[in-house]
Design a protein around this motif. Structure first.
Motif, PDB file in Angstrom:
ATOM      1  N   PRO A   1      -2.463   7.375  11.458  1.00  0.00           N
ATOM      2  CA  PRO A   1      -2.606   6.719  13.020  1.00  0.00           C
ATOM      3  C   PRO A   1      -1.357   6.776  13.613  1.00  0.00           C
ATOM      4  CG  PRO A   1      -3.679   5.537  11.535  1.00  0.00           C
ATOM      5  CD  PRO A   1      -2.605   7.700  10.735  1.00  0.00           C
TER       6      PRO A   1
ATOM      7  N   ARG B   1      -2.401   7.693   0.568  1.00  0.00           N
ATOM      8  CA  ARG B   1      -3.495   6.998   1.373  1.00  0.00           C
ATOM      9  C   ARG B   1      -3.295   6.507   2.507  1.00  0.00           C
ATOM     10  NH1 ARG B   1      -6.086   5.797  -3.739  1.00  0.00           N
ATOM     11  NH2 ARG B   1      -4.650   3.801  -3.971  1.00  0.00           N
TER      12      ARG B   1
ATOM     13  N   ASP C   1      -2.998   8.409   5.486  1.00  0.00           N
ATOM     14  CA  ASP C   1      -4.220   8.546   5.551  1.00  0.00           C
ATOM     15  C   ASP C   1      -4.736   7.139   6.983  1.00  0.00           C
ATOM     16  OD1 ASP C   1      -4.779  10.915   5.348  1.00  0.00           O
ATOM     17  OD2 ASP C   1      -5.665  10.248   3.514  1.00  0.00           O
ATOM     18  N   GLU C   2      -4.110   6.287   5.973  1.00  0.00           N
ATOM     19  CA  GLU C   2      -4.505   4.321   6.884  1.00  0.00           C
ATOM     20  C   GLU C   2      -3.338   3.932   7.598  1.00  0.00           C
ATOM     21  OE1 GLU C   2      -5.831   2.382   3.567  1.00  0.00           O
ATOM     22  OE2 GLU C   2      -7.238   3.472   3.180  1.00  0.00           O
ATOM     23  N   GLN C   3      -1.644   4.468   7.858  1.00  0.00           N
ATOM     24  CA  GLN C   3      -0.670   4.021   8.828  1.00  0.00           C
ATOM     25  C   GLN C   3      -0.301   4.810   9.039  1.00  0.00           C
ATOM     26  OE1 GLN C   3      -0.452   0.639   8.720  1.00  0.00           O
ATOM     27  NE2 GLN C   3      -2.459   0.239   8.060  1.00  0.00           N
TER      28      GLN C   3
ATOM     29  N   TRP D   1      -1.483   1.718  17.695  1.00  0.00           N
ATOM     30  CA  TRP D   1      -1.244   1.016  15.584  1.00  0.00           C
ATOM     31  C   TRP D   1      -0.950  -0.106  16.196  1.00  0.00           C
ATOM     32  CZ3 TRP D   1       3.310   0.946  13.425  1.00  0.00           C
ATOM     33  CH2 TRP D   1       3.514   0.438  11.946  1.00  0.00           C
TER      34      TRP D   1
ATOM     35  N   ASP E   1       1.051  -1.185   0.147  1.00  0.00           N
ATOM     36  CA  ASP E   1       0.245   0.043  -0.337  1.00  0.00           C
ATOM     37  C   ASP E   1       1.185   1.312  -0.056  1.00  0.00           C
ATOM     38  OD1 ASP E   1       0.852  -0.629   2.484  1.00  0.00           O
ATOM     39  OD2 ASP E   1      -1.107  -0.188   3.562  1.00  0.00           O
TER      40      ASP E   1
END
Length: 131
Positions: free
Chosen positions: A110, A102, A105-107, A118, A62
Motif C-alpha cells: 500500500p 502479510r 501485503d498490508e504495509q 499510506w 507485524d
C-alpha cells in the motif's frame, strides 16, 4: 549481482528460485532500507540485515527482522549467519516468513501504491491527526 533485469530473463528466474529456496534473505548494508529487505518480505522470507541503521519496521509487531552486527570480514558475517540459521527451527522460519508476507501485503505494497495515503493512514491510526 545483475542489477535491474527484465522480468522473465534467466537472471530474474535464477534470483526468484534462489529466494524461494531459502528461509532467510541476507540484506547487506545499503542506503537506509535495502531493496533486498522488501524482496525478502515479498517472498515471505526472514530478512537478516547486516547494518547498524535502524529499519522503520523494527519496533512493529507485524514484521520480523533479524539484525547481524557489521563485521570486518566476510568470514565473520558467514559465521554469524550460520549460527543464526542453526538456532531457528523450520516451523519458526515459516511462521516469521508468513508474518513478513502479510507485512508486505498490508504495509509495504500500500505504501508503494500511494505513499501519501499510506502516511495519512499511519498518522490517523496513531492518533497524530484526525480525519
Amino acid at each position: 549481482w545483475h542489477g535491474p533485469t527484465p522480468v522473465g530473463s534467466p537472471e530474474h528466474w535464477d534470483y526468484t528460485f534462489k529466494m524461494l529456496e531459502c528461509g532467510f534473505a541476507l540484506c547487506s548494508r545499503g542506503m537506509g532500507t535495502t531493496a533486498r529487505f522488501f524482496e525478502a518480505c515479498y517472498f515471505g522470507r526472514v530478512p537478516v540485515v547486516v547494518d547498524d541503521v535502524e529499519l522503520f519496521c523494527e519496533e512493529r509487531q507485524d514484521c520480523f527482522v533479524i539484525r547481524l552486527p557489521i563485521a570486518r570480514s566476510l568470514e565473520r558475517i558467514a559465521e554469524n549467519f550460520m549460527g543464526l540459521k542453526q538456532s531457528f527451527g523450520l516451523e519458526a522460519v515459516v511462521h516469521h516468513g508468513q508474518r513478513n508476507r502479510r507485512f508486505w501485503d498490508e504495509q509495504i505494497l500500500p505504501y508503494f501504491q500511494d505513499p501519501t495515503k499510506w502516511m495519512i493512514d499511519q498518522l490517523v491510526s496513531r492518533g497524530t491527526i484526525t480525519e
